[in-house]
Design a protein around this motif. Structure first.
Motif, short mmCIF file in Angstrom:
data_model
loop_
_atom_site.label_atom_id
_atom_site.label_comp_id
_atom_site.label_asym_id
_atom_site.label_seq_id
_atom_site.Cartn_x
_atom_site.Cartn_y
_atom_site.Cartn_z
N UNK A 1 0.82 -1.21 0.00
CA UNK A 1 0.00 0.00 0.00
C UNK A 1 0.86 1.26 0.00
N UNK A 2 1.89 1.26 0.82
CA UNK A 2 2.79 2.43 0.88
C UNK A 2 3.49 2.64 -0.47
N UNK A 3 3.93 1.57 -1.08
CA UNK A 3 4.56 1.70 -2.41
C UNK A 3 3.57 2.32 -3.39
N UNK A 4 2.34 1.84 -3.36
CA UNK A 4 1.32 2.35 -4.29
C UNK A 4 1.03 3.83 -4.04
N UNK A 5 1.04 4.25 -2.78
CA UNK A 5 0.87 5.67 -2.48
C UNK A 5 1.99 6.48 -3.14
N UNK B 1 3.77 5.78 -5.75
CA UNK B 1 3.71 5.79 -7.22
C UNK B 1 2.52 6.56 -7.75
N UNK B 2 1.39 6.53 -7.04
CA UNK B 2 0.18 7.16 -7.56
C UNK B 2 -0.09 8.53 -6.96
N UNK B 3 0.45 8.80 -5.78
CA UNK B 3 0.16 10.05 -5.10
C UNK B 3 -1.25 10.10 -4.53
N UNK B 4 -1.90 8.95 -4.42
CA UNK B 4 -3.29 8.91 -3.98
C UNK B 4 -3.52 7.72 -3.06
N UNK B 5 -4.05 7.97 -1.88
CA UNK B 5 -4.36 6.87 -0.96
C UNK B 5 -5.51 6.02 -1.50
N UNK B 6 -6.48 6.67 -2.15
CA UNK B 6 -7.60 5.91 -2.72
C UNK B 6 -7.10 4.98 -3.82
N UNK B 7 -6.23 5.50 -4.68
CA UNK B 7 -5.66 4.66 -5.74
C UNK B 7 -4.84 3.52 -5.14
N UNK B 8 -4.13 3.81 -4.05
CA UNK B 8 -3.33 2.77 -3.40
C UNK B 8 -4.22 1.66 -2.87
N UNK B 9 -5.40 2.02 -2.34
CA UNK B 9 -6.35 0.99 -1.91
C UNK B 9 -6.70 0.06 -3.07
N UNK B 10 -6.99 0.66 -4.23
CA UNK B 10 -7.37 -0.13 -5.40
C UNK B 10 -6.22 -1.00 -5.89
N UNK B 11 -5.03 -0.41 -5.94
CA UNK B 11 -3.86 -1.16 -6.40
C UNK B 11 -3.60 -2.34 -5.49
#
Length: 208
Positions: free
Chosen positions: A47-51, A53-63
């Protein structure tokens, strides 16, 4: 590399001494307890990696959700020649990259106008994500893995298939490049960020 991989198996998000091969067998048998264990060990780093890369916590949830779904669907093809963390990292990197490409195509974000102090429309996490995108791929991966996902240099070397000296060198070049990029925005960023340390927008992630 093999020594580092064994060290990683016991260091990051795992209890020392855990037999990863045994865990893989349980995962392939669709043991629900094994999947819960995998989730508990690796979700936060993913989740932290996805944050990052995307700059978005919501996107990190999806990833993160997509990562574990793909892991479930592809576990039968997994061969424990490398740590599970490295396998999950590859899946995460691919899904995060897809999100970024889709976001650029569907909703291109114009460069933020930070000159207007009354319009702080872009938070530090998104702003830094845009700065990261201007790094080389290797530099970006090292920074996100180190300062967002909280992997050690040894663990990053395993994930990327590099030696530790190369990781140190890449990190130093990346941080120098980021400082150059962000220097013009120093008035809008938190003072005292000149030393290598956790990236802006990361505070509070631990409580996820």
């Amino acid at each position: 590399y093999a020594d580092n991989a064994r060290k990683m198996s016991s260091d990051h998000s795992q209890e020392p001494g855990v037999d990863e091969a045994s865990l893989v067998r349980r995962l392939k048998a669709h043991d629900s307890a094994a999947w819960a264990e995998l989730y508990d060990r690796h979700y936060l780093s993913i989740w932290r990696y996805a944050v990052g890369r995307t700059g978005s916590r919501e996107a990190a949830d999806d990833v993160a959700a997509q990562v574990f779904l793909e892991a479930l669907e592809s576990i039968a093809r997994f061969h424990p020649r490398k740590p599970i963390a490295a396998w999950l990292y590859t899946i995460t990197r691919n899904h995060a990259a897809k999100w970024v490409r889709r976001q650029r195509r569907d909703s291109p974000i114009p460069p933020p106008d930070r000159a207007d102090k009354g319009m702080d429309m872009v938070d530090d996490a998104l702003f830094l994500s845009q700065a990261l995108d201007r790094l080389t791929r290797d530099q970006r991966e090292v920074v996100v893995l180190r300062y967002y996902a909280d992997y050690s240099t040894t663990e990053i070397a395993v994930l990327l298939g590099k030696n530790e000296r190369a990781v140190y060198s890449t990190e130093a070049r990346a941080m120098a490049a980021l400082r150059r990029q962000l220097s013009s925005e120093s008035d809008n960023l938190t003072p005292g960020r000149d030393e290598i340390g956790p990236a802006p927008g990361i505070e509070g992630v631990e409580g996820r």
